[in-house]
Design a protein around this motif. Structure first.
Motif, PDB file in Angstrom:
ATOM      1  N   THR A   1      22.749  26.628 -36.934  1.00  0.00           N
ATOM      2  CA  THR A   1      22.367  27.140 -35.215  1.00  0.00           C
ATOM      3  C   THR A   1      21.346  27.866 -35.864  1.00  0.00           C
ATOM      4  O   THR A   1      21.468  29.130 -36.886  1.00  0.00           O
ATOM      5  CB  THR A   1      23.410  27.728 -34.925  1.00  0.00           C
ATOM      6  N   SER A   2      20.666  28.978 -35.123  1.00  0.00           N
ATOM      7  CA  SER A   2      19.247  29.822 -35.460  1.00  0.00           C
ATOM      8  C   SER A   2      19.743  31.391 -34.396  1.00  0.00           C
ATOM      9  O   SER A   2      19.704  30.226 -33.347  1.00  0.00           O
ATOM     10  CB  SER A   2      17.697  29.035 -35.153  1.00  0.00           C
ATOM     11  N   THR A   3      20.054  32.227 -35.032  1.00  0.00           N
ATOM     12  CA  THR A   3      19.878  33.578 -33.858  1.00  0.00           C
ATOM     13  C   THR A   3      18.937  34.514 -34.056  1.00  0.00           C
ATOM     14  O   THR A   3      18.952  34.206 -35.589  1.00  0.00           O
ATOM     15  CB  THR A   3      21.246  33.428 -33.734  1.00  0.00           C
ATOM     16  N   GLN A   4      18.889  35.328 -33.378  1.00  0.00           N
ATOM     17  CA  GLN A   4      17.723  36.522 -34.192  1.00  0.00           C
ATOM     18  C   GLN A   4      18.380  37.361 -34.738  1.00  0.00           C
ATOM     19  O   GLN A   4      19.434  38.458 -34.726  1.00  0.00           O
ATOM     20  CB  GLN A   4      17.622  37.347 -33.101  1.00  0.00           C
TER      21      GLN A   4
ATOM     22  N   ALA B   1      13.685  25.179 -33.172  1.00  0.00           N
ATOM     23  CA  ALA B   1      15.132  24.909 -32.581  1.00  0.00           C
ATOM     24  C   ALA B   1      15.480  25.420 -31.212  1.00  0.00           C
ATOM     25  O   ALA B   1      14.941  26.889 -30.727  1.00  0.00           O
ATOM     26  CB  ALA B   1      16.361  26.518 -33.403  1.00  0.00           C
ATOM     27  N   VAL B   2      15.365  25.089 -30.541  1.00  0.00           N
ATOM     28  CA  VAL B   2      15.396  25.690 -29.002  1.00  0.00           C
ATOM     29  C   VAL B   2      17.231  25.828 -28.211  1.00  0.00           C
ATOM     30  O   VAL B   2      18.030  24.876 -28.096  1.00  0.00           O
ATOM     31  CB  VAL B   2      14.954  24.241 -28.175  1.00  0.00           C
ATOM     32  N   PRO B   3      16.923  27.160 -27.511  1.00  0.00           N
ATOM     33  CA  PRO B   3      18.231  27.411 -26.710  1.00  0.00           C
ATOM     34  C   PRO B   3      18.644  25.818 -25.633  1.00  0.00           C
ATOM     35  O   PRO B   3      18.062  25.600 -24.804  1.00  0.00           O
ATOM     36  CB  PRO B   3      18.231  28.139 -25.928  1.00  0.00           C
ATOM     37  N   GLY B   4      20.271  25.475 -25.868  1.00  0.00           N
ATOM     38  CA  GLY B   4      20.508  24.544 -25.004  1.00  0.00           C
ATOM     39  C   GLY B   4      19.674  23.110 -25.076  1.00  0.00           C
ATOM     40  O   GLY B   4      20.884  22.056 -24.543  1.00  0.00           O
ATOM     41  N   ALA B   5      19.025  22.974 -26.336  1.00  0.00           N
ATOM     42  CA  ALA B   5      18.906  21.937 -26.724  1.00  0.00           C
ATOM     43  C   ALA B   5      19.053  21.588 -28.535  1.00  0.00           C
ATOM     44  O   ALA B   5      19.485  22.289 -29.371  1.00  0.00           O
ATOM     45  CB  ALA B   5      17.690  21.560 -26.524  1.00  0.00           C
ATOM     46  N   ILE B   6      19.139  20.705 -28.381  1.00  0.00           N
ATOM     47  CA  ILE B   6      19.605  20.216 -30.017  1.00  0.00           C
ATOM     48  C   ILE B   6      18.581  18.255 -30.468  1.00  0.00           C
ATOM     49  O   ILE B   6      18.563  17.935 -29.848  1.00  0.00           O
ATOM     50  CB  ILE B   6      21.527  18.851 -30.290  1.00  0.00           C
TER      51      ILE B   6
ATOM     52  N   VAL C   1      16.518  32.608 -28.845  1.00  0.00           N
ATOM     53  CA  VAL C   1      15.340  31.871 -28.468  1.00  0.00           C
ATOM     54  C   VAL C   1      14.956  30.469 -29.341  1.00  0.00           C
ATOM     55  O   VAL C   1      15.476  30.475 -29.981  1.00  0.00           O
ATOM     56  CB  VAL C   1      13.589  33.152 -28.834  1.00  0.00           C
ATOM     57  N   ILE C   2      13.263  30.710 -29.329  1.00  0.00           N
ATOM     58  CA  ILE C   2      12.410  29.409 -29.908  1.00  0.00           C
ATOM     59  C   ILE C   2      12.419  29.997 -31.342  1.00  0.00           C
ATOM     60  O   ILE C   2      12.094  30.491 -31.455  1.00  0.00           O
ATOM     61  CB  ILE C   2      11.613  28.928 -29.476  1.00  0.00           C
ATOM     62  N   HIS C   3      13.454  28.852 -32.242  1.00  0.00           N
ATOM     63  CA  HIS C   3      13.018  29.427 -33.309  1.00  0.00           C
ATOM     64  C   HIS C   3      12.483  28.172 -34.363  1.00  0.00           C
ATOM     65  O   HIS C   3      12.471  26.778 -33.745  1.00  0.00           O
ATOM     66  CB  HIS C   3      14.414  29.355 -34.807  1.00  0.00           C
ATOM     67  N   SER C   4      12.255  27.737 -35.813  1.00  0.00           N
ATOM     68  CA  SER C   4      11.573  26.436 -36.578  1.00  0.00           C
ATOM     69  C   SER C   4      12.015  26.162 -37.915  1.00  0.00           C
ATOM     70  O   SER C   4      12.194  26.976 -38.486  1.00  0.00           O
ATOM     71  CB  SER C   4      10.473  26.212 -36.022  1.00  0.00           C
ATOM     72  N   LEU C   5      13.292  25.259 -37.681  1.00  0.00           N
ATOM     73  CA  LEU C   5      13.295  24.934 -38.859  1.00  0.00           C
ATOM     74  C   LEU C   5      12.605  24.850 -40.067  1.00  0.00           C
ATOM     75  O   LEU C   5      11.650  24.182 -39.988  1.00  0.00           O
ATOM     76  CB  LEU C   5      14.843  24.713 -39.033  1.00  0.00           C
TER      77      LEU C   5
END
Length: 334
Positions: free
Chosen positions: A124-127, A176-181, A161-165
């Motif tokens: 899980t990514s978050t700002q 990493a997209v909000p609302g999607a896995i 928001v969109i992050h990227s692992l």
């Protein structure tokens, strides 16, 4: 002329390729998936070097050899076209492009292939923070700890928001997209310490959105799981559980414990204080205010701060979790 140019193209290609090979463009490789990716990267690099040499050698050779000599005044030979040459330079690049596309498809298939014994890690990514949940082990961690030579499936999502692992040594990455896995598969094959980085511009804290990665032997990984399980089991007070939530839910990315102002107000000495809001009013920081600020962060914005807190903590945190966070905040007094 063509023999000389061909030899020069070969020499320039080999020389430039040797220079690039010696320059270590990539970080050390540490995953099974990265083997084929590095091979494909190297193939592309050699192809680019050859095309560069093809263009540059022909151009420089023509400038030097076919330049206007002293005393020459006439025009050069007029060439109106060469059908055979035009067919060749259309067909050959087409074949190369199709082949490169085929290699891309095969590489993508191999990199995303599932494994029957893969371990699941929910990311899980978050700002501006990463959280790693291990459902099989019942552990939540801010560090990514993995056993060597075991396939891992990352279920990646975001809260804002969109992050990227991205771990550069693993070569692969996933948005990493909000609302999607989104799913990413990695099999780390070198024991060592690395860093998770965000590869998608996600706001002012993007550059410091890092997390430690440790690839351990299977025995060391089992010991880590046992240690973490015991540590979590020892969280038998609301204050201790609240501190754990502070560390694992991304709170420390915005709220310091030492009075430092980051993205949001510091939690030090905040309980019981009076805060000025951006609408000109003031509010006492009590349990009701803190609870509402967690569940409805846009209701009461402290003056001087922006409304950037994620709005979905009501879905992530239980009522008990909120109570534990409040208990922890109450302890942060001089």
């Amino acid at each position: 002329h063509f023999i000389v140019v061909t030899v020069m193209i070969a020499l320039v290609t080999v020389a430039l390729d040797a220079v690039l090979e010696a320059s270590s463009l990539l970080p050390p490789l540490a995953s099974v998936q990265g083997i084929i990716i590095d091979w494909l990267f190297g193939f592309h690099l050699k192809l680019i070097v050859f095309l560069f040499a093809l263009v540059i050698v022909f151009m420089v050779y023509s400038i030097v050899v076919f330049r206007r000599k002293a005393g020459e005044r006439g025009d050069g030979m007029h060439i109106h076209g060469n059908t055979t040459l035009e067919i060749v330079w259309t067909v050959v690049p087409t074949i190369v492009v199709v082949y490169v596309g085929y290699l891309g498809i095969v590489t993508l298939r191999d990199v995303t292939a599932s494994s029957p014994d893969e371990m699941v890690v929910e990311v899980t990514s978050t700002q501006w923070k990463w959280t790693f949940d291990y459902p099989e082990q019942g552990i939540t961690s801010n560090d990514l700890v993995l056993p060597v030579n075991r396939a891992v499936r990352f279920d990646v999502t975001a809260t804002d928001v969109i992050h990227s692992l991205w771990v550069p040594e693993f070569r692969v990455k996933q948005d990493a997209v909000p609302g999607a896995i989104n799913v990413l598969r990695v099999t780390p094959n070198v024991i060592g310490d690395y860093k998770v980085r965000c590869a998608e511009l996600c706001g002012v804290g993007h550059a410091v959105m890092l997390a430690d990665v440790r690839v351990l032997s299977h025995l060391d990984f089992e010991e880590w799981v046992e240690t973490e399980t015991e540590r979590l089991a020892a969280l038998d007070t609301p204050e201790a559980r609240g501190e754990h939530l502070y560390m694992t839910q991304g709170c420390q990315a915005c709220h310091s414990l030492d009075g430092t102002v980051v993205v949001g107000p510091s939690w030090k000495n905040i309980f019981g204080s009076m805060e000025s809001l951006d609408d000109g009013s003031a509010v006492s920081v009590d349990e009701a205010y803190i609870r509402n600020s967690i569940l409805n962060p846009g209701d009461q914005i402290v003056e001087g701060f922006q409304n950037v807190m994620p709005t979905n903590f009501g879905e992530i945190l239980s009522e008990q979790d909120v109570d534990d966070l409040i208990a922890f905040i109450r302890t942060l007094q001089d």
